[in-house]
Structures are given as structure tokens and as C-alpha cells.
Design an enzyme around this catalytic site. Structure first.
Site, short mmCIF file in Angstrom:
data_model
loop_
_atom_site.label_atom_id
_atom_site.label_comp_id
_atom_site.label_asym_id
_atom_site.label_seq_id
_atom_site.Cartn_x
_atom_site.Cartn_y
_atom_site.Cartn_z
N ASN A 123 -1.85 0.01 7.06
CA ASN A 123 -1.26 -1.26 7.51
C ASN A 123 -0.38 -1.94 6.46
O ASN A 123 -0.22 -3.16 6.46
CB ASN A 123 -2.35 -2.18 8.04
CG ASN A 123 -3.40 -2.52 6.99
OD1 ASN A 123 -3.31 -2.06 5.86
ND2 ASN A 123 -4.37 -3.34 7.35
N LYS B 89 0.83 -1.20 0.00
CA LYS B 89 0.00 0.00 0.00
C LYS B 89 0.87 1.27 0.00
O LYS B 89 2.11 1.19 0.19
CB LYS B 89 -0.92 -0.05 1.23
CG LYS B 89 -1.90 -1.24 1.19
CD LYS B 89 -2.76 -1.24 2.44
CE LYS B 89 -3.82 -2.30 2.40
NZ LYS B 89 -4.72 -2.21 3.57
N TYR C 92 -12.49 -1.94 -3.16
CA TYR C 92 -12.94 -2.11 -1.78
C TYR C 92 -14.46 -1.97 -1.64
O TYR C 92 -14.95 -1.65 -0.55
CB TYR C 92 -12.24 -1.10 -0.87
CG TYR C 92 -10.84 -1.54 -0.45
CD1 TYR C 92 -10.65 -2.72 0.29
CD2 TYR C 92 -9.72 -0.78 -0.76
CE1 TYR C 92 -9.37 -3.12 0.69
CE2 TYR C 92 -8.44 -1.18 -0.36
CZ TYR C 92 -8.28 -2.35 0.36
OH TYR C 92 -7.03 -2.75 0.77
N GLU D 193 -9.90 -10.65 -7.07
CA GLU D 193 -8.92 -9.56 -6.89
C GLU D 193 -7.79 -9.63 -7.93
O GLU D 193 -7.31 -8.60 -8.40
CB GLU D 193 -8.37 -9.58 -5.47
CG GLU D 193 -9.42 -9.18 -4.44
CD GLU D 193 -8.88 -9.08 -3.02
OE1 GLU D 193 -9.62 -8.57 -2.17
OE2 GLU D 193 -7.73 -9.51 -2.77
N HIS E 71 -1.92 -5.53 1.71
CA HIS E 71 -3.25 -6.15 1.58
C HIS E 71 -3.06 -7.53 0.99
O HIS E 71 -2.21 -7.72 0.12
CB HIS E 71 -4.15 -5.34 0.64
CG HIS E 71 -5.38 -6.10 0.22
ND1 HIS E 71 -6.52 -6.12 1.00
CD2 HIS E 71 -5.63 -6.91 -0.83
CE1 HIS E 71 -7.43 -6.90 0.41
NE2 HIS E 71 -6.90 -7.39 -0.71
P1 CMP Z 1 -7.17 -4.57 4.17
O1 CMP Z 1 -6.68 -5.90 4.55
O2 CMP Z 1 -6.66 -4.01 2.88
O3 CMP Z 1 -8.78 -4.56 4.12
C1 CMP Z 1 -9.55 -3.41 4.35
C2 CMP Z 1 -8.74 -2.23 4.79
O4 CMP Z 1 -9.47 -1.18 5.41
C3 CMP Z 1 -7.77 -2.68 5.87
O5 CMP Z 1 -6.79 -3.52 5.32
C4 CMP Z 1 -7.31 -1.32 6.41
O6 CMP Z 1 -6.36 -0.71 5.55
C5 CMP Z 1 -8.60 -0.50 6.31
N1 CMP Z 1 -9.27 -0.31 7.60
C6 CMP Z 1 -9.45 0.87 8.20
N2 CMP Z 1 -10.12 0.74 9.35
C7 CMP Z 1 -10.40 -0.56 9.49
C8 CMP Z 1 -11.11 -1.31 10.49
N3 CMP Z 1 -11.64 -0.74 11.57
N4 CMP Z 1 -11.22 -2.65 10.31
C9 CMP Z 1 -10.69 -3.24 9.20
N5 CMP Z 1 -10.02 -2.57 8.23
C10 CMP Z 1 -9.88 -1.24 8.37
#
Ligand code: CMP
Length: 143
Positions: A114, A11, A51, A128, A117
């Protein structure tokens, strides 16, 4: 266990922190093979569509803003049980809950930003991968 393919994204925060090589090193050390990869800067329409499953979640708009804030690396990884293996190497979504030594425990600042993904299951992985790559973009390892 079967050979699987999964979609992986480094990311914008991971790219900004210059972690592309380190993240790929961990995936390769874990037995995963990169069979497609490219850098791209997602448009809001792309990120919103990717998303779409989170459309109703309170963090959706922030998620789209974050994912379009800089370039990302999108990749297809292949290997035995690749979907679960990739998720293990990444660690839990929330870095505070991620196991020590995982990418998110080591490098992520928050649950929002984070670093990586990964697809969460076989159906999601197929969708995906197809979102980012044509079949001809994927290079089976012939050696
Ligand atoms: P990802 O695994 O890409 O899937 C959804 C993304 O939303 C997650 O990682 C985070 O980058 C983002 N995100 C932000 N807030 C939350 C939350 N409370 N719970 C889960 N995903 C979140």
C-alpha cells in the site's frame, strides 16, 4: 492545533514505481515539511522489530518479506496536526476503501502493498521516529 512530527515511509512498491517525488509533493502541498529523510534497505530484523505490534497477525511474515524486498524512504514530517494530515493524504490502509485523490487510492495495488506508512498517533510517532532517527538527524526549519 499543535505542531506535530510523524514518521513516514515510502515502502518498496512506492520506491519501485518511482513515486518518491510524487509522494513528497503531495505531503508538501498538504502543508507538511520534511525535517529528516533517508533511503534504507531494511533487514528482516529491522522490519520485524518495526512491525512487532503485528507479530501475531496472519500477515506478519508476508509484511516483513514485503518491507525487506527493496529500499524504502524513511522521513520525519512536521506540521500543524501532522499525524492526522499525513494519514488523510495517504488514505485508508486498504486502497479499495481509500478516498479518491489519496496516495493509496491512486497508487496502491492492495492492502498488503500500500505504498506508504504513517504513524497512527502521538505515542507511536515518537517511538517510530526514534526507531529510525537520532535527535541530531532531525533538522528544524530555521527558515
Ligand atoms: P501499515 O500502515 O504500514 O501497517 C501495517 C501494514 O501491514 C499495512 O500498512 C499493510 O502494508 C500490511 N497489511 C497486510 N495485510 C493487512 C491487513 N489485513 N490489515 C492491515 N494491514 C495489513
Amino acid at each position: 492545533m499543535a505542531i506535530e512530527r510523524t514518521l513516514s515511509i515510502i515502502k518498496p512498491d512506492g520506491v519501485q514505481k518511482n513515486l518518491i517525488g510524487e509522494v513528497y509533493r503531495r505531503f508538501e502541498a498538504g502543508g507538511l515539511k520534511i525535517v529528516a529523510a533517508r533511503m534504507t534497505h531494511l533487514s528482516p530484523a529491522d522490519a520485524g522489530a518495526f512491525y512487532a505490534v503485528h507479530r501475531e497477525r496472519p500477515f506478519y511474515n508476508d509484511l516483513v518479506a514485503y518491507m525487506t524486498s527493496g529500499p524504502v524512504m524513511v522521513s520525519v514530517l512536521e506540521g500543524e496536526g501532522a499525524i492526522l494530515k499525513h494519514r488523510e493524504i495517504m488514505g485508508a490502509t486498504d486502497p479499495k476503501k481509500a478516498d479518491p485523490g489519496t496516495i493509496r487510492a491512486d497508487f496502491a495495488d492492495s492492502i498488503e502493498e500500500n505504498v506508504v506508512h504513517g504513524s497512527d498517533g502521538a505515542d507511536t510517532a515518537r517511538q517510530e521516529i526514534a526507531f529510525f532517527f537520532a535527535g541530531t538527524d532531525i533538522c528544524p526549519r530555521t527558515r
